[in-house]
Scaffold this motif. Structure first.
Motif, PDB file in Angstrom:
ATOM      1  N   MET A   1       0.639  -0.928  -0.012  1.00 19.28           N
ATOM      2  CA  MET A   1       0.305  -0.021  -0.364  1.00 19.28           C
ATOM      3  C   MET A   1       0.682   1.272   0.168  1.00 19.28           C
ATOM      4  O   MET A   1       1.628   1.170   0.224  1.00 19.28           O
ATOM      5  CB  MET A   1      -0.546   0.053   1.582  1.00 19.28           C
ATOM      6  N   GLU A   2       0.857   2.522  -1.031  1.00 16.33           N
ATOM      7  CA  GLU A   2       1.087   3.194  -1.022  1.00 16.33           C
ATOM      8  C   GLU A   2       0.963   3.961   0.548  1.00 16.33           C
ATOM      9  O   GLU A   2      -0.039   4.608   0.998  1.00 16.33           O
ATOM     10  CB  GLU A   2       0.857   4.596  -2.034  1.00 16.33           C
ATOM     11  N   GLN A   3       1.888   4.314   1.122  1.00 16.26           N
ATOM     12  CA  GLN A   3       2.975   5.364   1.942  1.00 16.26           C
ATOM     13  C   GLN A   3       2.681   7.469   1.311  1.00 16.26           C
ATOM     14  O   GLN A   3       2.857   7.388   1.147  1.00 16.26           O
ATOM     15  CB  GLN A   3       3.250   5.193   3.099  1.00 16.26           C
ATOM     16  N   LYS A   4       1.311   7.715   2.499  1.00 15.62           N
ATOM     17  CA  LYS A   4       1.805   9.373   2.390  1.00 15.62           C
ATOM     18  C   LYS A   4       2.025   9.764   3.541  1.00 15.62           C
ATOM     19  O   LYS A   4       1.387   9.192   4.829  1.00 15.62           O
ATOM     20  CB  LYS A   4       0.652  10.088   1.449  1.00 15.62           C
ATOM     21  N   GLN A   5       2.720  11.319   3.542  1.00 15.66           N
ATOM     22  CA  GLN A   5       2.435  11.793   4.489  1.00 15.66           C
ATOM     23  C   GLN A   5       2.144  12.935   4.768  1.00 15.66           C
ATOM     24  O   GLN A   5       2.026  13.652   4.093  1.00 15.66           O
ATOM     25  CB  GLN A   5       4.353  12.200   4.232  1.00 15.66           C
ATOM     26  N   ILE A   6       1.569  13.057   5.956  1.00 13.01           N
ATOM     27  CA  ILE A   6       0.639  14.389   6.603  1.00 13.01           C
ATOM     28  C   ILE A   6       1.702  14.800   7.805  1.00 13.01           C
ATOM     29  O   ILE A   6       1.851  14.173   8.684  1.00 13.01           O
ATOM     30  CB  ILE A   6      -0.801  14.169   7.136  1.00 13.01           C
ATOM     31  N   ASN A   7       2.062  16.079   8.224  1.00 12.54           N
ATOM     32  CA  ASN A   7       3.063  16.919   9.014  1.00 12.54           C
ATOM     33  C   ASN A   7       2.028  17.609   9.551  1.00 12.54           C
ATOM     34  O   ASN A   7       1.643  18.947   8.899  1.00 12.54           O
ATOM     35  CB  ASN A   7       4.113  17.785   8.595  1.00 12.54           C
ATOM     36  N   VAL A   8       1.698  17.725  10.517  1.00 16.70           N
ATOM     37  CA  VAL A   8       0.878  18.640  11.509  1.00 16.70           C
ATOM     38  C   VAL A   8       1.842  19.256  12.622  1.00 16.70           C
ATOM     39  O   VAL A   8       2.019  18.495  13.274  1.00 16.70           O
ATOM     40  CB  VAL A   8      -0.461  17.929  11.723  1.00 16.70           C
ATOM     41  N   ARG A   9       1.600  20.998  12.511  1.00 18.35           N
ATOM     42  CA  ARG A   9       1.955  21.281  14.065  1.00 18.35           C
ATOM     43  C   ARG A   9       0.899  21.438  14.765  1.00 18.35           C
ATOM     44  O   ARG A   9       0.043  21.862  14.833  1.00 18.35           O
ATOM     45  CB  ARG A   9       2.591  22.678  13.351  1.00 18.35           C
ATOM     46  N   VAL A  10       1.135  21.280  16.033  1.00 20.48           N
ATOM     47  CA  VAL A  10       0.608  21.421  17.548  1.00 20.48           C
ATOM     48  C   VAL A  10       0.810  22.570  18.664  1.00 20.48           C
ATOM     49  O   VAL A  10       2.268  22.236  18.219  1.00 20.48           O
ATOM     50  CB  VAL A  10      -0.152  20.540  17.732  1.00 20.48           C
ATOM     51  N   ASP A  11       0.224  22.859  19.315  1.00 22.22           N
ATOM     52  CA  ASP A  11       0.999  23.825  20.492  1.00 22.22           C
ATOM     53  C   ASP A  11       1.493  22.915  21.550  1.00 22.22           C
ATOM     54  O   ASP A  11       0.963  20.975  22.013  1.00 22.22           O
ATOM     55  CB  ASP A  11      -0.146  24.903  20.945  1.00 22.22           C
ATOM     56  N   ALA A  12       1.691  23.001  22.428  1.00 25.02           N
ATOM     57  CA  ALA A  12       2.436  21.847  23.218  1.00 25.02           C
ATOM     58  C   ALA A  12       1.426  21.729  24.305  1.00 25.02           C
ATOM     59  O   ALA A  12       1.815  19.938  25.063  1.00 25.02           O
ATOM     60  CB  ALA A  12       3.842  22.821  24.701  1.00 25.02           C
ATOM     61  N   GLU A  13       0.404  22.398  24.512  1.00 27.39           N
ATOM     62  CA  GLU A  13      -0.565  21.764  25.695  1.00 27.39           C
ATOM     63  C   GLU A  13      -1.207  20.248  25.060  1.00 27.39           C
ATOM     64  O   GLU A  13      -1.139  19.245  25.248  1.00 27.39           O
ATOM     65  CB  GLU A  13      -1.505  22.276  25.697  1.00 27.39           C
ATOM     66  N   THR A  14      -1.331  20.960  23.744  1.00 28.50           N
ATOM     67  CA  THR A  14      -2.331  19.573  22.285  1.00 28.50           C
ATOM     68  C   THR A  14      -1.100  18.337  22.462  1.00 28.50           C
ATOM     69  O   THR A  14      -1.710  17.424  22.977  1.00 28.50           O
ATOM     70  CB  THR A  14      -2.387  20.092  20.939  1.00 28.50           C
ATOM     71  N   HIS A  15       0.110  18.866  22.441  1.00 30.85           N
ATOM     72  CA  HIS A  15       1.254  17.271  22.429  1.00 30.85           C
ATOM     73  C   HIS A  15       1.153  16.537  23.187  1.00 30.85           C
ATOM     74  O   HIS A  15       0.960  15.825  23.644  1.00 30.85           O
ATOM     75  CB  HIS A  15       2.670  18.076  21.518  1.00 30.85           C
ATOM     76  N   ALA A  16       1.452  17.563  24.181  1.00 25.48           N
ATOM     77  CA  ALA A  16       1.157  16.683  26.074  1.00 25.48           C
ATOM     78  C   ALA A  16      -0.540  15.675  26.539  1.00 25.48           C
ATOM     79  O   ALA A  16       0.410  14.739  26.258  1.00 25.48           O
ATOM     80  CB  ALA A  16       1.052  17.828  27.327  1.00 25.48           C
ATOM     81  N   GLY A  17      -1.196  16.183  25.618  1.00 24.88           N
ATOM     82  CA  GLY A  17      -2.900  15.892  25.682  1.00 24.88           C
ATOM     83  C   GLY A  17      -2.215  14.221  24.855  1.00 24.88           C
ATOM     84  O   GLY A  17      -2.669  13.209  25.004  1.00 24.88           O
ATOM     85  N   ILE A  18      -2.020  14.954  23.657  1.00 21.86           N
ATOM     86  CA  ILE A  18      -1.429  13.665  22.780  1.00 21.86           C
ATOM     87  C   ILE A  18      -0.720  12.572  22.958  1.00 21.86           C
ATOM     88  O   ILE A  18      -0.843  11.132  23.087  1.00 21.86           O
ATOM     89  CB  ILE A  18      -1.275  14.118  20.841  1.00 21.86           C
ATOM     90  N   GLU A  19       0.881  13.029  23.461  1.00 20.72           N
ATOM     91  CA  GLU A  19       1.827  12.372  24.451  1.00 20.72           C
ATOM     92  C   GLU A  19       1.033  11.684  25.508  1.00 20.72           C
ATOM     93  O   GLU A  19       1.358  10.213  25.675  1.00 20.72           O
ATOM     94  CB  GLU A  19       2.883  12.456  24.865  1.00 20.72           C
ATOM     95  N   ALA A  20       0.014  11.933  26.297  1.00 13.97           N
ATOM     96  CA  ALA A  20      -0.314  11.310  27.610  1.00 13.97           C
ATOM     97  C   ALA A  20      -1.562  10.005  26.908  1.00 13.97           C
ATOM     98  O   ALA A  20      -1.491   9.216  27.497  1.00 13.97           O
ATOM     99  CB  ALA A  20      -1.367  12.577  28.464  1.00 13.97           C
ATOM    100  N   ARG A  21      -2.166  10.026  25.811  1.00 14.23           N
ATOM    101  CA  ARG A  21      -2.975   9.484  25.671  1.00 14.23           C
ATOM    102  C   ARG A  21      -2.387   8.034  24.411  1.00 14.23           C
ATOM    103  O   ARG A  21      -2.685   7.208  24.789  1.00 14.23           O
ATOM    104  CB  ARG A  21      -4.074  10.320  24.506  1.00 14.23           C
ATOM    105  N   ALA A  22      -0.994   8.395  23.963  1.00 15.77           N
ATOM    106  CA  ALA A  22      -0.319   7.668  23.287  1.00 15.77           C
ATOM    107  C   ALA A  22       0.129   6.582  24.661  1.00 15.77           C
ATOM    108  O   ALA A  22       0.143   5.679  24.393  1.00 15.77           O
ATOM    109  CB  ALA A  22       0.632   8.444  22.544  1.00 15.77           C
ATOM    110  N   LYS A  23       0.835   7.481  25.860  1.00 12.01           N
ATOM    111  CA  LYS A  23       0.985   6.568  26.306  1.00 12.01           C
ATOM    112  C   LYS A  23       1.006   5.800  27.323  1.00 12.01           C
ATOM    113  O   LYS A  23       0.909   4.640  27.331  1.00 12.01           O
ATOM    114  CB  LYS A  23       2.099   7.429  27.863  1.00 12.01           C
ATOM    115  N   ALA A  24      -1.038   6.276  27.194  1.00  8.28           N
ATOM    116  CA  ALA A  24      -1.576   5.091  28.296  1.00  8.28           C
ATOM    117  C   ALA A  24      -2.493   4.263  27.345  1.00  8.28           C
ATOM    118  O   ALA A  24      -2.690   2.950  27.708  1.00  8.28           O
ATOM    119  CB  ALA A  24      -2.310   6.216  28.823  1.00  8.28           C
ATOM    120  N   ALA A  25      -2.376   4.383  26.001  1.00  8.69           N
ATOM    121  CA  ALA A  25      -2.815   3.024  25.297  1.00  8.69           C
ATOM    122  C   ALA A  25      -1.552   2.572  24.944  1.00  8.69           C
ATOM    123  O   ALA A  25      -1.458   0.687  24.252  1.00  8.69           O
ATOM    124  CB  ALA A  25      -3.194   3.616  24.080  1.00  8.69           C
ATOM    125  N   GLY A  26      -0.133   2.994  25.173  1.00  7.11           N
ATOM    126  CA  GLY A  26       0.845   2.157  25.065  1.00  7.11           C
ATOM    127  C   GLY A  26       1.803   1.973  23.917  1.00  7.11           C
ATOM    128  O   GLY A  26       2.303   1.091  23.182  1.00  7.11           O
TER     129      GLY A  26
END
Length: 81
Positions: free
Chosen positions: A1-26
């Motif tokens: 399957m062909e892969q495409k790349q998406i780059n998204v910039r988020v603020d530090a607070e949003t990144h911290a929330g995403i990072e916490a959810r990712a960690k909780a999901a392993g």
């Protein structure tokens, strides 16, 4: 399957929330973000969630009559078991 790349910039607070959810999901932040975007792009998932919301709205009163709700002292037949 062909892969495409998406780059998204988020603020530090949003990144911290995403990072916490990712960690909780392993998961890594990248894997978690990829999964969230894939889920959002999945039309079948959206149709399922819409149908579920419709079902819940249509049957909420019947369910509350049968089993009660959080605001009532009687929690239906299951509470007596």
């Amino acid at each position: 399957m062909e892969q495409k790349q998406i780059n998204v910039r988020v603020d530090a607070e949003t990144h911290a929330g995403i990072e916490a959810r990712a960690k909780a999901a392993g998961m890594s932040v990248q894997s978690y973000a990829k999964q969230v975007l894939a889920d959002e792009g999945n039309d079948l998932r959206h149709r399922f969630l819409t149908a579920g919301a419709h079902f819940a709205d249509a049957w909420a009163d019947t369910f509350a009559e049968e089993f009660g709700n959080a605001e009532t002292a009687d929690h239906g037949p299951a509470a007596a078991a």
